[in-house]
Design a protein around this motif. Structure first.
Motif, PDB file in Angstrom:
ATOM      1  N   VAL A   1       0.843  -1.204   0.000  1.00  0.00           N
ATOM      2  CA  VAL A   1       0.000   0.000   0.000  1.00  0.00           C
ATOM      3  C   VAL A   1       0.871   1.245   0.000  1.00  0.00           C
ATOM      4  O   VAL A   1       0.609   2.212  -0.732  1.00  0.00           O
ATOM      5  N   LEU A   2       1.923   1.239   0.807  1.00  0.00           N
ATOM      6  CA  LEU A   2       2.845   2.376   0.837  1.00  0.00           C
ATOM      7  C   LEU A   2       3.524   2.566  -0.518  1.00  0.00           C
ATOM      8  O   LEU A   2       3.689   3.697  -0.987  1.00  0.00           O
ATOM      9  N   PHE A   3       3.913   1.468  -1.140  1.00  0.00           N
ATOM     10  CA  PHE A   3       4.534   1.548  -2.464  1.00  0.00           C
ATOM     11  C   PHE A   3       3.591   2.208  -3.466  1.00  0.00           C
ATOM     12  O   PHE A   3       4.004   3.088  -4.245  1.00  0.00           O
ATOM     13  N   LEU A   4       2.326   1.819  -3.460  1.00  0.00           N
ATOM     14  CA  LEU A   4       1.356   2.403  -4.391  1.00  0.00           C
ATOM     15  C   LEU A   4       1.138   3.889  -4.096  1.00  0.00           C
ATOM     16  O   LEU A   4       1.003   4.703  -5.016  1.00  0.00           O
ATOM     17  N   ILE A   5       1.112   4.252  -2.813  1.00  0.00           N
ATOM     18  CA  ILE A   5       0.948   5.668  -2.453  1.00  0.00           C
ATOM     19  C   ILE A   5       2.124   6.487  -2.975  1.00  0.00           C
ATOM     20  O   ILE A   5       1.932   7.576  -3.549  1.00  0.00           O
ATOM     21  N   ILE A   6       3.345   5.979  -2.813  1.00  0.00           N
ATOM     22  CA  ILE A   6       4.525   6.698  -3.300  1.00  0.00           C
ATOM     23  C   ILE A   6       4.475   6.847  -4.812  1.00  0.00           C
ATOM     24  O   ILE A   6       4.784   7.915  -5.360  1.00  0.00           O
ATOM     25  N   VAL A   7       4.085   5.783  -5.520  1.00  0.00           N
ATOM     26  CA  VAL A   7       3.996   5.842  -6.979  1.00  0.00           C
ATOM     27  C   VAL A   7       2.970   6.879  -7.424  1.00  0.00           C
ATOM     28  O   VAL A   7       3.228   7.695  -8.331  1.00  0.00           O
ATOM     29  N   ILE A   8       1.798   6.888  -6.780  1.00  0.00           N
ATOM     30  CA  ILE A   8       0.737   7.827  -7.170  1.00  0.00           C
ATOM     31  C   ILE A   8       1.150   9.270  -6.904  1.00  0.00           C
ATOM     32  O   ILE A   8       0.981  10.155  -7.759  1.00  0.00           O
ATOM     33  N   VAL A   9       1.707   9.532  -5.725  1.00  0.00           N
ATOM     34  CA  VAL A   9       2.099  10.906  -5.380  1.00  0.00           C
ATOM     35  C   VAL A   9       3.249  11.376  -6.269  1.00  0.00           C
ATOM     36  O   VAL A   9       3.261  12.530  -6.740  1.00  0.00           O
ATOM     37  N   THR A  10       4.212  10.493  -6.543  1.00  0.00           N
ATOM     38  CA  THR A  10       5.325  10.855  -7.423  1.00  0.00           C
ATOM     39  C   THR A  10       4.834  11.142  -8.828  1.00  0.00           C
ATOM     40  O   THR A  10       5.270  12.118  -9.473  1.00  0.00           O
ATOM     41  N   ALA A  11       3.912  10.325  -9.338  1.00  0.00           N
ATOM     42  CA  ALA A  11       3.347  10.559 -10.670  1.00  0.00           C
ATOM     43  C   ALA A  11       2.592  11.886 -10.718  1.00  0.00           C
ATOM     44  O   ALA A  11       2.670  12.621 -11.717  1.00  0.00           O
ATOM     45  N   ALA A  12       1.876  12.209  -9.625  1.00  0.00           N
ATOM     46  CA  ALA A  12       1.157  13.487  -9.579  1.00  0.00           C
ATOM     47  C   ALA A  12       2.130  14.668  -9.590  1.00  0.00           C
ATOM     48  O   ALA A  12       1.876  15.689 -10.249  1.00  0.00           O
ATOM     49  N   LEU A  13       3.238  14.543  -8.880  1.00  0.00           N
ATOM     50  CA  LEU A  13       4.245  15.611  -8.895  1.00  0.00           C
ATOM     51  C   LEU A  13       4.846  15.783 -10.284  1.00  0.00           C
ATOM     52  O   LEU A  13       5.033  16.906 -10.759  1.00  0.00           O
ATOM     53  N   PHE A  14       5.163  14.678 -10.935  1.00  0.00           N
ATOM     54  CA  PHE A  14       5.709  14.765 -12.288  1.00  0.00           C
ATOM     55  C   PHE A  14       4.700  15.413 -13.242  1.00  0.00           C
ATOM     56  O   PHE A  14       5.070  16.207 -14.112  1.00  0.00           O
ATOM     57  N   ARG A  15       3.433  15.053 -13.099  1.00  0.00           N
ATOM     58  CA  ARG A  15       2.413  15.622 -13.980  1.00  0.00           C
ATOM     59  C   ARG A  15       2.242  17.118 -13.739  1.00  0.00           C
ATOM     60  O   ARG A  15       2.104  17.904 -14.673  1.00  0.00           O
ATOM     61  N   SER A  16       2.258  17.522 -12.469  1.00  0.00           N
ATOM     62  CA  SER A  16       2.115  18.945 -12.161  1.00  0.00           C
ATOM     63  C   SER A  16       3.351  19.745 -12.564  1.00  0.00           C
ATOM     64  O   SER A  16       3.274  20.963 -12.750  1.00  0.00           O
ATOM     65  N   SER A  17       4.503  19.054 -12.702  1.00  0.00           N
ATOM     66  CA  SER A  17       5.743  19.766 -13.024  1.00  0.00           C
ATOM     67  C   SER A  17       5.687  20.425 -14.396  1.00  0.00           C
ATOM     68  O   SER A  17       6.467  21.334 -14.678  1.00  0.00           O
ATOM     69  N   ARG A  18       4.794  19.976 -15.272  1.00  0.00           N
ATOM     70  CA  ARG A  18       4.674  20.601 -16.588  1.00  0.00           C
ATOM     71  C   ARG A  18       4.270  22.069 -16.483  1.00  0.00           C
ATOM     72  O   ARG A  18       4.555  22.856 -17.382  1.00  0.00           O
ATOM     73  N   MET A  19       3.622  22.420 -15.376  1.00  0.00           N
ATOM     74  CA  MET A  19       3.123  23.786 -15.224  1.00  0.00           C
ATOM     75  C   MET A  19       4.122  24.715 -14.544  1.00  0.00           C
ATOM     76  O   MET A  19       4.003  25.933 -14.666  1.00  0.00           O
ATOM     77  N   TRP A  20       5.103  24.148 -13.809  1.00  0.00           N
ATOM     78  CA  TRP A  20       5.970  25.054 -13.053  1.00  0.00           C
ATOM     79  C   TRP A  20       7.459  24.747 -13.177  1.00  0.00           C
ATOM     80  O   TRP A  20       8.280  25.531 -12.698  1.00  0.00           O
ATOM     81  N   VAL A  21       7.842  23.645 -13.810  1.00  0.00           N
ATOM     82  CA  VAL A  21       9.254  23.330 -14.003  1.00  0.00           C
ATOM     83  C   VAL A  21       9.718  23.859 -15.344  1.00  0.00           C
ATOM     84  O   VAL A  21       9.142  23.527 -16.392  1.00  0.00           O
ATOM     85  N   PHE A  22      10.743  24.698 -15.313  1.00  0.00           N
ATOM     86  CA  PHE A  22      11.272  25.301 -16.542  1.00  0.00           C
ATOM     87  C   PHE A  22      12.213  24.324 -17.239  1.00  0.00           C
ATOM     88  O   PHE A  22      13.017  23.640 -16.606  1.00  0.00           O
ATOM     89  N   SER A  23      12.119  24.259 -18.565  1.00  0.00           N
ATOM     90  CA  SER A  23      13.031  23.472 -19.370  1.00  0.00           C
ATOM     91  C   SER A  23      13.273  24.174 -20.688  1.00  0.00           C
ATOM     92  O   SER A  23      12.503  25.041 -21.089  1.00  0.00           O
ATOM     93  N   GLU A  24      14.337  23.804 -21.351  1.00  0.00           N
ATOM     94  CA  GLU A  24      14.661  24.425 -22.634  1.00  0.00           C
ATOM     95  C   GLU A  24      13.588  24.149 -23.664  1.00  0.00           C
ATOM     96  O   GLU A  24      13.254  24.997 -24.495  1.00  0.00           O
ATOM     97  N   GLU A  25      13.013  22.937 -23.627  1.00  0.00           N
ATOM     98  CA  GLU A  25      11.990  22.591 -24.605  1.00  0.00           C
ATOM     99  C   GLU A  25      10.712  23.400 -24.388  1.00  0.00           C
ATOM    100  O   GLU A  25      10.081  23.849 -25.342  1.00  0.00           O
ATOM    101  N   SER A  26      10.341  23.615 -23.091  1.00  0.00           N
ATOM    102  CA  SER A  26       9.110  24.362 -22.815  1.00  0.00           C
ATOM    103  C   SER A  26       9.261  25.829 -23.133  1.00  0.00           C
ATOM    104  O   SER A  26       8.275  26.543 -23.332  1.00  0.00           O
ATOM    105  N   SER A  27      10.506  26.335 -23.192  1.00  0.00           N
ATOM    106  CA  SER A  27      10.713  27.765 -23.469  1.00  0.00           C
ATOM    107  C   SER A  27      10.720  28.074 -24.944  1.00  0.00           C
ATOM    108  O   SER A  27      10.724  29.221 -25.347  1.00  0.00           O
ATOM    109  N   LYS A  28      10.748  27.028 -25.803  1.00  0.00           N
ATOM    110  CA  LYS A  28      10.790  27.261 -27.258  1.00  0.00           C
ATOM    111  C   LYS A  28       9.388  27.468 -27.792  1.00  0.00           C
ATOM    112  O   LYS A  28       8.425  26.956 -27.290  1.00  0.00           O
TER     113      LYS A  28
END
Length: 310
Positions: free
Chosen positions: A283-310
């Motif tokens: 259960v803990l493993f699944l919680i970590i996977v879900i929360v990590t995936a949510a962070l990665f998904r939200s990172s598209r809105m606030w993490v700067f990258s060279e590709e997103s700046s083009k």
């Protein structure tokens, strides 16, 4: 018709990217210990724990298959939900607090010209302190009657606190102790800050940007991938916290600091319920996977990258 000489074909140089069978065998031989170690000590136990989680197995007993009963029992276990609540609150306080403090200290270290190495070592030292020793130190600091923190508050004529001995303050107190070990994050932030191009600051200054605007529009976007990295690694570490609850509070008072992994440990080695503990681990493993995936998904809105700046 022109014929190729067999001698010429045999002496033709071998392409650089090709490996001889001997080199391949040596490569496999050197990698084999790591592969065997991963299978025996990581992958094997993980796969075995799936089957254990489907059994009613106590230490010294015979496993009995019960299907998903261990998982359904967790849903109706009030201590399971108390452990989830305590761990979530601890992570919400400790992880952002550690990231903010580490970023602030790294920003100061970047400005230091003299004795920079000394300050790096000084701020990193808490990471090197063994967890149990660190917990004992914080227990002394949090002691309500003679502890250093309450003594300082009394000297300043400020209200004191029960710290880890009160249900309302135990989680914030443990989170404060966790922030003390910000050294790892600070070193990573310092490396990222030193890689920010200086011309970006110069261009922002020419446009009239002040210190805060340069921080918000230049520094933070440039180090946002490192912020994401520290958030994810800090979160994974926080939800697996064990030492502070085990040494400082034993999950108390009244299960207020019953961290998830501490409850898992109690299930496995105090109660001897290996099946229930394995179910909690997955259960803990699944919680970590879900929360990590949510962070990665939200990172598209606030993490700067060279590709997103083009």
């Amino acid at each position: 018709m022109r014929f190729r000489s067999k001698t010429h074909a045999a002496t033709r140089p071998r392409p650089r990217n090709s490996l001889s069978r001997t080199e391949q065998r040596w490569g496999i031989a050197f990698a084999l210990p790591a592969i065997i170690g991963f299978i025996v000590f990581t992958a094997g136990p993980m796969i075995a724990s799936i089957f254990v989680s489907l059994t009613d197995w106590t230490i010294g007993g015979t496993p009995e298959f019960v299907g998903t009963a261990n998982y359904t029992d967790l849903v109706i276990d009030p201590r399971f939900w108390a452990a989830l609540k305590a761990t979530a609150l601890y992570a919400i306080l400790a992880v952002p607090g550690t990231v903010v403090v580490a970023f602030f200290v790294a920003s100061l270290l970047k400005q230091v010209q003299r004795a920079r190495g000394f300050f790096r070592v000084a701020f990193y030292l808490p990471v090197l302190v063994p967890p149990v020793a660190s917990a004992v130190l914080w227990m002394w600091l949090y002691e309500p009657d003679s502890g250093l923190l309450n003594s300082a508050l009394r000297a300043l004529r400020l209200p004191t606190s029960q710290w880890i001995y009160s249900e309302s303050s135990v989680i914030p107190s443990l989170a404060l102790a966790a922030v003390w070990g910000f050294g790892n994050m600070a070193i990573v932030f310092l490396a990222a800050l030193q890689g920010v191009p200086q011309q970006l600051y110069e261009a922002a200054a020419l446009d009239g940007a002040g210190v805060f605007n340069r921080l918000w529009h230049v520094t933070i976007p440039q180090v946002s991938p490192i912020i994401l990295f520290n958030l994810i690694t800090g979160l994974i570490s926080a939800v697996q916290s064990f030492d502070s609850a085990y040494v400082m509070t034993s999950g108390g008072p009244n299960d207020a600091s019953l961290f998830y992994v501490f409850y898992l440990y109690t299930k496995a080695f105090a109660d001897g319920q290996l099946g229930a503990a394995s179910a909690m681990a997955w259960v803990l493993f699944l919680i970590i996977v879900i929360v990590t995936a949510a962070l990665f998904r939200s990172s598209r809105m606030w993490v700067f990258s060279e590709e997103s700046s083009k």
